[in-house]
Scaffold this motif. Sequence first.
Motif, PDB file in Angstrom:
ATOM      1  N   THR A 212       0.836  -1.202   0.000  1.00 45.95           N
ATOM      2  CA  THR A 212       0.000   0.000   0.000  1.00 45.95           C
ATOM      3  C   THR A 212       0.868   1.248   0.000  1.00 45.95           C
ATOM      4  N   TYR A 213       0.589   2.151  -0.921  1.00 44.85           N
ATOM      5  CA  TYR A 213       1.308   3.421  -0.995  1.00 44.85           C
ATOM      6  C   TYR A 213       0.645   4.458  -0.085  1.00 44.85           C
ATOM      7  N   LEU A 214       1.479   5.316   0.507  1.00 47.66           N
ATOM      8  CA  LEU A 214       0.983   6.417   1.327  1.00 47.66           C
ATOM      9  C   LEU A 214       1.526   7.732   0.782  1.00 47.66           C
ATOM     10  N   ALA A 215       0.664   8.743   0.771  1.00 48.69           N
ATOM     11  CA  ALA A 215       1.054  10.089   0.343  1.00 48.69           C
ATOM     12  C   ALA A 215       0.536  11.080   1.371  1.00 48.69           C
ATOM     13  N   ALA A 216       1.257  12.178   1.564  1.00 50.71           N
ATOM     14  CA  ALA A 216       0.827  13.239   2.469  1.00 50.71           C
ATOM     15  C   ALA A 216       1.623  14.498   2.151  1.00 50.71           C
ATOM     16  N   ALA A 217       0.963  15.656   2.212  1.00 55.30           N
ATOM     17  CA  ALA A 217       1.591  16.895   1.739  1.00 55.30           C
ATOM     18  C   ALA A 217       1.471  18.033   2.748  1.00 55.30           C
ATOM     19  N   ASP A 218       1.758  17.723   4.015  1.00 56.25           N
ATOM     20  CA  ASP A 218       1.935  18.765   5.024  1.00 56.25           C
ATOM     21  C   ASP A 218       0.653  19.577   5.238  1.00 56.25           C
ATOM     22  N   ARG A 219       0.734  20.898   5.233  1.00 58.42           N
ATOM     23  CA  ARG A 219      -0.386  21.754   5.621  1.00 58.42           C
ATOM     24  C   ARG A 219      -0.244  23.140   4.992  1.00 58.42           C
ATOM     25  N   TYR A 220      -1.340  23.912   5.096  1.00 58.64           N
ATOM     26  CA  TYR A 220      -1.372  25.348   4.788  1.00 58.64           C
ATOM     27  C   TYR A 220      -1.031  25.690   3.343  1.00 58.64           C
ATOM     28  N   GLY A 221      -1.027  24.686   2.446  1.00 62.81           N
ATOM     29  CA  GLY A 221      -0.670  24.956   1.065  1.00 62.81           C
ATOM     30  C   GLY A 221       0.812  25.109   0.833  1.00 62.81           C
TER      31      GLY A 221
END
Length: 451
Positions: A212-221
């Motif tokens: 399973t791949y996981l992605a996440a891009a922090d916060r606030y743009g």
Amino acid sequence: MKDKIRILHINDLHSHFEQYPQLKRAVDDLSQTDRELIKVDLGDNVDKSHPLSDATAGRFNIALMNELGIDYATIGNNEGIGLAKDELDCLYEQDQFQPIIGNLKDEEGQPEWAKPYLVHKTKAGTKIAFLAYTFPYYLTYAPNGWQVLEPMARLEEDLARSEVMDADLVIVLSHLGVRYDEQISETYPQVNLVIGSHTHHLFEEGKLINETYLAAADRYGYFLGCIDLTVENGQIIACQIEAIPTKDYILDLDKEDEAFIKAMREEGHRRLAQEKVANLGRKLNFNETCQLVLQAVCQETDSQLTLLNTGLIMKMLGPQVTMADLQEALPHQMRMARLFVTGQELKEICREVFTKAELLKNQAIKGMGFRGKVFGELITGNFAYKNGNLLYNSRVVDSNEKFSLVLVDQYYFSSYFPTIKEKEVTLLFPDLFRELVAKYLRNNGADWDKR
């Protein structure tokens, strides 16, 4: 035939509209692709700490999401809890995308504005099941008129749906946080990709747990997530995950960006300033503003005592008070928590809180709805804690005497006051901290200085 898909995702914008110009340029740039494009928002886009989100109850955020071309979105706690139920029920009236949420219901069942899951079929014929869940703050959703369901149980049910089982890919839009995301990856091999949020974590090149791949891009743009999938015969044969810094899309000395950012704040302030609250007759100093807030909290929650911190109060009030003034003075996404305690229990709470007061005083606080700078000093309403003793009505409190005590909900949810976390609390809805103060001022503002 290979199916090439690009997913762009926005994480936890929290109404940071100052990031929007470069975020928009990043989205526009990465949308220039021969891959099939899907754009998603992971929730907590709305945050009433920005005056224009406050003035429009988040509907301005929806307009910007439309402008970005979002296809699917889920909700975070800032939508589900930070908005009153009637505000959330109206939030998506002008959307040009499809909200999805699989673990939220009200007394009539699935909310009309969202689908519990959705199967997207690409032009090449790949069927993608999108599932979506938000963090289960049981204590706060319930008094706001919602039933939030245990996400892992809902995920199991959704994975057993025939439409989902028939899909080629399963993607979870998760506003659950990194620990839940990792648990999903470790437990459910049917899930191909988890796009995560809520805990503001960052996987710059993604992560792979089992298959399973996981992605996440922090916060606030600060980042835009970009996932390129290549699918053949219903199977992922290539997956490239990136979190792309939107600072790369800042234009040097771009006057249009500055004008946009300023205009958003001024428009929100203008709208809120039209809502007059009270005339206090004069400008209050900081101590007087604190005392007014303490009194407002006690009276409007029908509680005897309150304990707050001065970092919650960002601006002195008066002589005229509008909702714009209160939004600046009390920008926090907080509600109040009430508990009933004996004198002995209150003394134990005070001993812990005041022992930590000096350490917390200049500490920058983040999360849990706090939108100030530092914690500040402790202040009490209708009681005093001196030399280890509690004073109420100018007398020492008896250990068995009972009181109603009200605090901001952060004290309950955060980790630094475990004695409070052990207590049974009632979270008070629907008013945010500043809305409660506004109610008090509408009824008592003119006479406050004469008390």
